[in-house]
Design a protein around this motif. Structure first.
Motif, mmCIF file in Angstrom:
data_model
loop_
_atom_site.group_PDB
_atom_site.id
_atom_site.type_symbol
_atom_site.label_atom_id
_atom_site.label_comp_id
_atom_site.label_asym_id
_atom_site.label_seq_id
_atom_site.Cartn_x
_atom_site.Cartn_y
_atom_site.Cartn_z
ATOM 1 N N ASP A 273 -2.495 -34.040 -27.817
ATOM 2 C CA ASP A 273 -2.978 -33.158 -27.766
ATOM 3 C C ASP A 273 -1.933 -32.731 -26.500
ATOM 4 N N ALA A 274 -0.941 -31.561 -26.644
ATOM 5 C CA ALA A 274 -0.172 -31.071 -25.906
ATOM 6 C C ALA A 274 -0.825 -31.072 -24.282
ATOM 7 N N ASN B 107 7.599 -23.118 -29.431
ATOM 8 C CA ASN B 107 7.985 -22.517 -30.400
ATOM 9 C C ASN B 107 6.653 -21.277 -30.872
ATOM 10 N N GLU B 108 5.786 -20.131 -30.586
ATOM 11 C CA GLU B 108 5.157 -19.722 -31.375
ATOM 12 C C GLU B 108 3.537 -21.014 -30.957
ATOM 13 N N GLY C 48 4.212 -29.115 -30.954
ATOM 14 C CA GLY C 48 3.475 -28.146 -31.929
ATOM 15 C C GLY C 48 4.367 -27.850 -32.628
ATOM 16 N N GLU D 135 2.125 -33.577 -31.427
ATOM 17 C CA GLU D 135 1.597 -32.539 -32.276
ATOM 18 C C GLU D 135 -0.141 -32.771 -32.926
ATOM 19 N N SER E 34 9.025 -17.913 -36.907
ATOM 20 C CA SER E 34 10.057 -18.879 -37.182
ATOM 21 C C SER E 34 10.502 -19.424 -39.463
ATOM 22 N N GLY F 69 4.523 -27.076 -36.540
ATOM 23 C CA GLY F 69 3.965 -26.436 -37.379
ATOM 24 C C GLY F 69 4.500 -27.637 -38.329
ATOM 25 N N THR G 107 4.010 -17.492 -39.003
ATOM 26 C CA THR G 107 5.310 -17.744 -37.558
ATOM 27 C C THR G 107 6.589 -17.018 -37.845
HETATM 28 C C1 LIG Z 1 1.438 -20.790 -34.718
HETATM 29 S S1 LIG Z 1 2.555 -23.202 -34.810
HETATM 30 C C2 LIG Z 1 3.589 -22.482 -35.066
HETATM 31 C C3 LIG Z 1 4.519 -23.979 -34.695
HETATM 32 C C4 LIG Z 1 5.587 -24.172 -34.872
HETATM 33 N N1 LIG Z 1 6.448 -24.459 -33.820
HETATM 34 C C5 LIG Z 1 6.461 -23.031 -35.966
HETATM 35 O O1 LIG Z 1 7.274 -22.118 -35.057
HETATM 36 O O2 LIG Z 1 6.876 -22.279 -36.799
HETATM 37 C C6 LIG Z 1 1.397 -23.907 -33.683
HETATM 38 C C7 LIG Z 1 1.117 -25.258 -33.947
HETATM 39 O O3 LIG Z 1 1.468 -26.470 -32.676
HETATM 40 C C8 LIG Z 1 0.144 -27.085 -33.013
HETATM 41 N N2 LIG Z 1 -0.927 -27.104 -31.679
HETATM 42 C C9 LIG Z 1 -1.366 -26.295 -31.303
HETATM 43 N N3 LIG Z 1 -2.646 -26.574 -30.490
HETATM 44 C C10 LIG Z 1 -2.085 -27.344 -30.317
HETATM 45 C C11 LIG Z 1 -2.727 -28.725 -28.903
HETATM 46 N N4 LIG Z 1 -2.699 -28.760 -28.377
HETATM 47 N N5 LIG Z 1 -0.919 -29.828 -28.914
HETATM 48 C C12 LIG Z 1 -0.040 -29.811 -29.865
HETATM 49 N N6 LIG Z 1 -0.210 -29.488 -30.788
HETATM 50 C C13 LIG Z 1 -0.668 -28.099 -30.961
HETATM 51 C C14 LIG Z 1 0.117 -26.961 -33.947
HETATM 52 O O4 LIG Z 1 -1.287 -27.818 -35.002
HETATM 53 C C15 LIG Z 1 1.139 -25.629 -35.163
HETATM 54 O O5 LIG Z 1 2.040 -27.200 -35.506
#
Ligand SMILES: C[S@@+](CC[C@H](N)C(=O)[O-])C[C@H]1O[C@@H](n2cnc3c(N)ncnc32)[C@H](O)[C@@H]1O
Length: 551
Positions: A315-316, A332-333, A264, A291, A224, A266, A222
């Motif tokens: 799960d969000a 974020n992303e 989420g 997360e 970030s 990361g 990402t």
């Molecule tokens: C691409 S990463 C971005 C992480 C962080 N926000 C960053 O900017 O580096 C996506 C994040 O969202 C989480 N994620 C994906 N689907 C999700 C869901 N349905 N509920 C909660 N978290 C989720 C992933 O496990 C990961 O931590």
């Protein structure tokens, strides 16, 4: 992603195939008669005859007469060095090429003194005939065979010199600058699942992330993550700190206390930086992360140790949020990872000569279930959709949920790559399909929910210094470069290297970009940083209004 290509090991041609076409090509084996194979496949390709494909296969050297030595055909061609080569020139002057295609192990391909001379003479202008006069046909032929091969992909053969394409870039055949980092596929083998099978990416994170750091260093990076340390292009700030500064310029953040939810998280670097930046504004901070991935949740706890950060797993889109009345919600992303649905015009009675068939449209929405219900509820305009198209319904649902989680007067930021008016497109850079976000649709949903949305470019939000240049990489190139540098005792990290940062890193080992280490490309940082295109990242800022007197 369900696509199949043929790579020609002697010319470097890349032909897009379908699995049935590849089966047809393979049916020729080592000497079947054209008539026989074409007869067998007579009705296999709809309106196209099998003979029409035979012509293309002959043209691109994929079909030859049994026993024919194809090396005879290369001498009119011009060897061209590929894009994304990694090479190191040793103290003896000899070149070693490094490759690490896709998931294949890294390899070093050392060239002898003689081979290095041929390599150095290759300039994309001179034909193989001339090189053969200088260095001998056998030596040149053997080197071409070795370096064009899909294991190396350091050379391509072109019918025309590169100078011809100088002012005609659009005419340059794509195979010359493309690479094939994909997994090998044999005709007739089960077809790898295409993106359609994976549209609901539910489960990807929950089950598949094993090594949290590797996830962000290799599988997906990402913006970030590239900017997780204080960075010159962010005027010495981290991404998270710059984000809070950007929010502070646009909204009254006050001095806290701050109650924050990140969805989420990361590796937890955004959480760490945002917590510290908010603490610096004055008040105490309560920071929750929701997360999905247990492995990433563990990494977040580790990386935010000592800070008021609590990580909740869930799960969000399904789990209860860990709290309410948040001052700030950050996504974020991550919305690109949420469920999206694929829709066709046919399904919704669109694209007919009379325009949209209203009855069919309504019935189609009904049949789509929750996605259709959301289109209706929020009046999402889809009349301009291409066929087929995608809807980021997971992101829409998340925006609905964020409304409930915020206190009146609270603020949310949702970032992802995407455009205001572009329907979601599939990114194939990663090991799982990810769709871009249609920010126009997301804005409409946000307004319908009650938010006052504001659309921003991330590079403006974080005040990215656009004049800086950053290292450009692809995933395979990054792995190959990592190995080349490791052999020199240098550790390459997944951070957004600027020209200066990278020169300093390699300088310590006596390396100079494009002198004894190549090919190193720097691009304007807003256009490319490592494998990302920063200007494609956008933010939707969502302010939840305070209740008015009438309300
Ligand atoms: C691409 S990463 C971005 C992480 C962080 N926000 C960053 O900017 O580096 C996506 C994040 O969202 C989480 N994620 C994906 N689907 C999700 C869901 N349905 N509920 C909660 N978290 C989720 C992933 O496990 C990961 O931590």
């Amino acid at each position: 992603m369900g696509e199949v290509y043929v790579y020609h090991d002697l010319f470097g041609y890349i032909l897009q195939m379908s699995p049935d076409l590849l089966e047809f090509l393979s049916a020729f084996g080592t000497g079947a008669r054209v008539e026989d194979v074409c007869k067998e496949y007579a009705n296999a390709f709809g309106e196209n005859t099998p003979e029409s494909f035979v012509g293309t296969f002959i043209q691109f050297g994929c079909l030859i007469t049994p026993g024919y030595d194809q090396l005879k055909d290369i001498w009119d061609m011009i060897p061209v060095k590929s894009r994304w080569n990694v090479w190191v020139r040793g103290d003896d002057g000899n070149v070693t090429l490094y490759t690490a295609w896709g998931d294949r192990a890294g390899q070093a391909h050392a060239l002898s003194a003689e081979e290095t001379k041929i390599w150095d003479a290759i300039n994309g202008e001179m034909g193989l005939e001339t090189l053969a006069e200088w260095f001998g046909k056998d030596a040149v032929g053997a080197l071409v065979k070795r370096l064009v091969h899909h294991d190396v992909q350091a050379l391509k053969l072109s019918a025309l010199a590169m100078s011809y394409y100088k002012s005609r870039q659009h005419m340059r055949p794509p195979y010359i600058t493309s690479t094939m980092p994909y997994a090998p596929y044999e005709a007739g083998a089960p077809i790898p699942p295409g993106p359609d099978a994976l549209f609901s990416t539910d489960g990807y994170y929950e089950h598949e992330v094993e090594d949290a750091d590797a996830q962000f260093d290799h599988e997906e990076t990402t913006l970030s993550h590239l900017l997780r340390r204080p960075h010159v292009a962010l005027h010495g700030k981290t991404y998270g700190a710059a984000l809070i500064e950007g929010l502070g310029k646009r909204f009254e953040l006050g001095t806290g206390p701050f109650k924050v939810l990140e969805i989420g998280g990361g590796l937890g670097w955004v959480a760490k930086a945002v917590t510290e930046a908010l603490q610096a504004l004055g008040g105490p901070v309560t920071y929750h992360i929701l997360e999905l991935s247990p492995a990433l949740a563990r990494a977040q706890r580790e990386n935010t140790k000592g800070l008021p950060v609590t990580v909740f797993e869930g799960d969000a889109l399904k789990a209860d949020f860990p709290g309410d009345d948040y001052d700030l919600v950050i996504s974020n992303e991550m919305v690109g990872d949420l469920t999206a649905v694929k829709v066709t015009h046919e399904q919704l009675g669109m694209g007919g000569e009379q325009g949209i068939d209203d009855a069919k449209f309504d019935a189609g929405l009904e049949a789509m279930g929750e996605a259709g219900a959301l289109v209706k509820k929020h009046n999402v305009p889809i009349g301009d959709a291409p066929d087929p198209f995608f809807l980021n319904v997971g992101a829409w649902r998340l925006v609905e949920r964020i409304w409930d989680a915020l206190r009146p007067g609270g603020l949310a930021i949702v970032t992802e790559f995407g455009e205001v008016g572009r329907y979601p497109i599939l990114s194939s850079q990663l090991d799982h399909p990810e769709l871009s976000t249609h920010f126009g649709h997301l804005t409409i949903v946000a307004m319908s929910v009650g938010f006052k949305p504001k659309f921003e470019y991330i590079i403006d939000m974080v005040s990215l210094d656009r004049d800086k240049k950053g290292l450009a990489t692809t995933r395979s190139y990054f792995r190959a470069l990592t190995q080349a540098l490791a052999d020199k005792g240098v550790t390459l990290e997944k951070i957004g290297y600027t020209e200066e940062m990278f020169s300093e890193l390699i300088g310590a080992a006596g390396l100079v970009a494009n002198e004894n280490l190549g090919s190193i490309e720097f691009d304007r940082i807003e256009d490319r940083l490592m494998g990302l295109v920063p200007h494609e990242f956008k933010a939707l800022l969502l302010a939840k209004p305070l209740p008015t007197l009438e309300a």
